[in-house]
Design a protein around this motif. Structure first.
Motif, PDB file in Angstrom:
ATOM      1  N   PHE A  92       0.820  -1.217   0.000  1.00 23.98           N
ATOM      2  CA  PHE A  92       0.000   0.000   0.000  1.00 23.98           C
ATOM      3  C   PHE A  92       0.856   1.270   0.000  1.00 23.98           C
ATOM      4  N   ARG A 100       3.376   3.019 -13.308  1.00 28.24           N
ATOM      5  CA  ARG A 100       2.208   2.214 -13.637  1.00 28.24           C
ATOM      6  C   ARG A 100       2.137   1.922 -15.127  1.00 28.24           C
ATOM      7  N   ILE A 107      -6.921   1.930 -17.298  1.00 28.06           N
ATOM      8  CA  ILE A 107      -6.652   2.308 -15.911  1.00 28.06           C
ATOM      9  C   ILE A 107      -5.188   2.008 -15.606  1.00 28.06           C
ATOM     10  N   PRO A 108      -4.453   2.994 -15.066  1.00 27.54           N
ATOM     11  CA  PRO A 108      -3.051   2.713 -14.739  1.00 27.54           C
ATOM     12  C   PRO A 108      -2.946   1.699 -13.599  1.00 27.54           C
ATOM     13  N   PRO A 110      -0.492  -0.839 -11.118  1.00 29.74           N
ATOM     14  CA  PRO A 110       0.883  -0.934 -10.611  1.00 29.74           C
ATOM     15  C   PRO A 110       1.650  -2.045 -11.328  1.00 29.74           C
ATOM     16  N   ALA A 194      -4.005 -10.047  -0.215  1.00 27.60           N
ATOM     17  CA  ALA A 194      -4.783 -10.818  -1.196  1.00 27.60           C
ATOM     18  C   ALA A 194      -3.942 -11.705  -2.103  1.00 27.60           C
ATOM     19  N   TYR A 200      -5.552 -17.406   2.918  1.00 31.32           N
ATOM     20  CA  TYR A 200      -6.483 -16.538   2.189  1.00 31.32           C
ATOM     21  C   TYR A 200      -7.670 -17.354   1.680  1.00 31.32           C
ATOM     22  N   GLN A 204     -11.744 -17.277   2.726  1.00 32.62           N
ATOM     23  CA  GLN A 204     -12.853 -17.138   1.779  1.00 32.62           C
ATOM     24  C   GLN A 204     -13.857 -18.269   1.990  1.00 32.62           C
ATOM     25  N   SER A 207     -15.851 -18.060   5.198  1.00 32.00           N
ATOM     26  CA  SER A 207     -16.832 -16.986   5.139  1.00 32.00           C
ATOM     27  C   SER A 207     -18.068 -17.432   4.366  1.00 32.00           C
TER      28      SER A 207
ATOM     29  N   ALA B  82     -15.660 -11.394   8.572  1.00 31.71           N
ATOM     30  CA  ALA B  82     -15.048 -12.703   8.732  1.00 31.71           C
ATOM     31  C   ALA B  82     -15.086 -13.208  10.175  1.00 31.71           C
ATOM     32  N   SER B 127     -14.408   2.302 -11.754  1.00 35.07           N
ATOM     33  CA  SER B 127     -13.732   3.479 -12.275  1.00 35.07           C
ATOM     34  C   SER B 127     -14.534   3.995 -13.469  1.00 35.07           C
ATOM     35  N   THR B 147     -13.235  -9.732   2.245  1.00 37.00           N
ATOM     36  CA  THR B 147     -13.266 -11.111   2.716  1.00 37.00           C
ATOM     37  C   THR B 147     -14.476 -11.304   3.619  1.00 37.00           C
ATOM     38  N   GLY B 148     -15.221 -12.353   3.370  1.00 36.35           N
ATOM     39  CA  GLY B 148     -16.355 -12.633   4.238  1.00 36.35           C
ATOM     40  C   GLY B 148     -17.694 -12.285   3.619  1.00 36.35           C
ATOM     41  N   ILE B 163     -11.815 -12.039  -8.145  1.00 33.13           N
ATOM     42  CA  ILE B 163     -12.027 -11.191  -6.970  1.00 33.13           C
ATOM     43  C   ILE B 163     -10.826 -11.255  -6.033  1.00 33.13           C
ATOM     44  N   ILE B 164     -10.250 -10.055  -5.787  1.00 31.16           N
ATOM     45  CA  ILE B 164      -9.107  -9.950  -4.894  1.00 31.16           C
ATOM     46  C   ILE B 164      -9.652  -9.372  -3.605  1.00 31.16           C
ATOM     47  N   SER B 165      -9.698 -10.156  -2.527  1.00 31.79           N
ATOM     48  CA  SER B 165     -10.384  -9.605  -1.366  1.00 31.79           C
ATOM     49  C   SER B 165      -9.466  -9.337  -0.183  1.00 31.79           C
ATOM     50  N   PHE B 166      -9.839  -8.316   0.561  1.00 36.20           N
ATOM     51  CA  PHE B 166      -9.083  -7.858   1.727  1.00 36.20           C
ATOM     52  C   PHE B 166     -10.027  -7.811   2.928  1.00 36.20           C
ATOM     53  N   ASP B 167      -9.454  -7.748   4.133  1.00 33.23           N
ATOM     54  CA  ASP B 167     -10.262  -7.568   5.335  1.00 33.23           C
ATOM     55  C   ASP B 167     -10.799  -6.142   5.371  1.00 33.23           C
ATOM     56  N   LYS B 171      -9.191  -1.210   2.997  1.00 28.27           N
ATOM     57  CA  LYS B 171      -8.084  -1.716   2.181  1.00 28.27           C
ATOM     58  C   LYS B 171      -8.487  -1.994   0.729  1.00 28.27           C
ATOM     59  N   ALA B 175      -6.830  -0.226  -2.530  1.00 31.08           N
ATOM     60  CA  ALA B 175      -6.340  -1.038  -3.645  1.00 31.08           C
ATOM     61  C   ALA B 175      -7.005  -0.597  -4.955  1.00 31.08           C
ATOM     62  N   GLN B 178      -5.435   2.602  -6.099  1.00 29.73           N
ATOM     63  CA  GLN B 178      -4.076   2.406  -6.607  1.00 29.73           C
ATOM     64  C   GLN B 178      -4.049   1.620  -7.908  1.00 29.73           C
ATOM     65  N   GLY B 179      -5.211   1.212  -8.380  1.00 27.86           N
ATOM     66  CA  GLY B 179      -5.265   0.524  -9.668  1.00 27.86           C
ATOM     67  C   GLY B 179      -5.005  -0.962  -9.609  1.00 27.86           C
ATOM     68  N   ASN B 180      -5.056  -1.549  -8.402  1.00 24.52           N
ATOM     69  CA  ASN B 180      -4.868  -2.998  -8.315  1.00 24.52           C
ATOM     70  C   ASN B 180      -6.094  -3.758  -8.811  1.00 24.52           C
ATOM     71  N   ILE B 182     -10.255  -2.961 -10.945  1.00 23.28           N
ATOM     72  CA  ILE B 182     -10.991  -1.912 -11.676  1.00 23.28           C
ATOM     73  C   ILE B 182     -12.252  -1.487 -10.942  1.00 23.28           C
TER      74      ILE B 182
END
Lengths: 248, 269
Positions: A92, A100, A107-108, A110, A194, A200, A204, A207, B82, B127, B147-148, B163-167, B171, B175, B178-180, B182
């Motif tokens: 982060f 980028r 979309i730019p 990383p 992630a 991880y 999932q 959950s 979660a 976006s 997540t969850g 799907i990229i998931s975070f707590d 976060k 993400a 920052q473009g991680n 869309i």
């Protein structure tokens, strides 16, 4: 195979023990891929952290003051901060400052993925410890041995690579093994950014299916198995590198 | 040795019987003088922190009314998707009001309060550069998630995004910035709330129709029938008096179709 899955479905109905990672195709696939992601993450990080350790220990013995201080700073930074904080910092914090590239949507994005950041940060973390571990091995090599090597015409690098390092590696193997075992367990922190490794994926799954106790137990056993494999392999390396005659 | 075997088997028995509540939680709350409620703190306006760090929002307001009714003090515990059901089963919280969608597999773990107090759909904050009109167009796209969230799997299997998931929800939003990824796949009310903020209204939009409308449920630990009955009566009272619609307005949410319908249905009763 279908009968096997059916049995786990029956187990769920009959006892409430819900192992979706066996009978549910989607969960099974993601757990298998999570397992291999963990294995891959471990192997790459172990290899890189050893390289960092060897190079770092070599630079630590350098005649140049600023090189030595640089290595010392690196060790202090990575050994004295929590690995989870490091991972967040890289992903982060540092991730936002990198160049980028535009993706298909314009979309730019990383340049480094979360997996690559995890590899970088975990390798540096374990590498910092490895530098100290290798230093302990190097310092345990008798000075007379190094002098003998130099008397035979070895340069400093030559003596390091051909004489000091092989002996030092043997001396520091137990400490190195500890650190590698630790590294394997620390890979679970990559879940925070992630990286789809085992923890991880488990999060999932529990959950979705609310089978927390089952997945926790599975995770515990899976890591027990994984670390067991690592320990077994390292014990073989230890035996293979045994140096008879000097108590190693 | 024998003692350790005994201890171990007791531990194993305890682990095998989670959520088997023994004492009545209402008595415990009265005895303690405090009601402990699990709420979200990353879900404006349903549960979030004010600048001083205090937890506020629609759900903390509801929790406060329950505590008032019971005549006890209120303690709010911050939960995430979660861990919220585990917290309830382990007795870390007495009551959960944490934007939890009602799902059959969840009803096996916790005791859901009926009638369901709220309802929401799933949507994605995208976006502005992403021009889509159908969910199917997101196939293969990277979406951030939490997540969850129960729909992560359903959306992934039905529409095929990665799907990229975070707590939590902070976060994944970072993400996304920052473009991680869309877009951010989450509850529609949350996204609607986000789009009121200057940070998000300029470069992001919500072009897709909401899907998988699901009611939200409050929950207590399994077996707490007396508490569940009390909560059920309270929910009906809220619907009768229009308290939920009023709370939505107070916190700046356009009243949902569900809460208005419930108000209409219960008003005369």
């Amino acid at each position: 195979m279908e009968a096997f899955y059916e049995w786990f479905r029956w187990l769920y109905e009959a006892t409430g023990i819900n192992l979706t990672i066996v009978y549910d195709e989607f969960d099974r696939k993601r757990m298998i891929s999570g397992f291999w992601t963990t294995v891959w993450l471990c192997l790459v990080c172990i290899a890189l952290s050893i390289v960092i350790g060897v190079v770092g220990a070599w630079l630590q013995g350098s005649r140049l003051k600023w090189t030595r201080r640089g290595v010392q700073g690196f060790i202090a930074l990575f050994r004295d901060t929590p690995p989870l904080v490091q991972i967040y910092f890289f992903y982060f914090g540092l991730g936002a400052l990198l160049p980028r590239i535009e993706n298909a949507y314009g979309i730019p994005e990383p340049v480094l993925t979360s997996m690559q950041w995890a590899i970088i940060s975990l390798s540096l973390f374990a590498g910092a410890f490895n530098v100290e571990i290798f230093r302990s091995g190097i310092e345990a090599v008798p000075k007379a041995t190094v002098e003998a090597a130099e008397a035979l015409g070895y340069s400093r690098l030559g003596a390091y690579v051909h004489v000091v390092l092989p002996l030092a590696v043997r001396i520091c193997l137990p400490a190195l093994n500890n650190n590698i075992v630790n590294l394997v367990k620390t890979t679970t922190l990559a879940y925070a950014i992630a990286v789809p490794e085992m923890l991880y994926v488990s999060k999932q799954i529990w959950s979705d299916a609310t089978n927390v106790p089952e997945m926790m137990t599975f995770l515990l056993l899976a890591y027990f198995f994984l670390v067991g494999c690592v320990v077994w392999a390292m014990a073989r390396v230890e035996r293979a590198l045994k140096v008879p005659g000097i108590g190693l | 040795m024998r003692r350790s075997i005994l201890a171990f088997s007791m531990l194993a028995a305890a682990a095998a019987l989670p959520g088997a509540a023994a004492a009545d939680v209402l008595d415990k709350i009265k005895e303690r003088g405090t009601l402990v409620v699990g709420v979200k703190t990353d879900y404006r306006p349903f549960g979030f922190r004010d600048p001083s760090g205090a937890i506020i929002g629609i759900e903390p307001d509801m929790a406060a009314e329950v505590a008032k009714k019971l005549g006890v003090k209120l303690e709010l515990v911050s939960v995430v998707s979660a861990n919220r059901m585990e917290f309830l089963r382990q007795g870390k919280i007495d009551l959960m009001i944490a934007t939890m969608s009602d799902k059959p597999e969840r009803r096996k773990v916790v005791q859901v309060i009926e009638p369901l107090y709220y309802s929401d759909a799933v949507n994605v904050l995208l976006s502005d550069k992403v021009k889509v009109t159908k969910w199917e167009q997101l196939k293969g796209a990277k979406l951030c998630g939490t997540t969850g969230a129960f729909y992560n799997k359903d959306v992934a299997t039905q529409y095929g995004p990665e799907i990229i998931s975070f707590d939590g929800s902070e976060k994944p939003l970072i993400a996304l910035k920052q473009g991680n990824c869309i877009g951010y796949l989450y509850d529609q009310t949350f996204i609607a709330g986000k789009m009121l903020e200057d940070d998000w209204k300029t470069a992001y939009h919500m072009p897709l129709p909401g899907i998988m409308e699901t009611p939200w449920a409050m929950a207590v630990a399994p077996g707490e029938d007396r508490f569940a009955k009390l909560m059920s009566d309270m929910t009906k009272d809220w619907m009768k008096s229009g308290a939920i619609v009023a709370m939505e307005k107070k916190w700046g949410v356009k009243p949902t179709e569900y809460s208005e319908r419930m108000f209409k249905e219960h008003k005369g009763s």
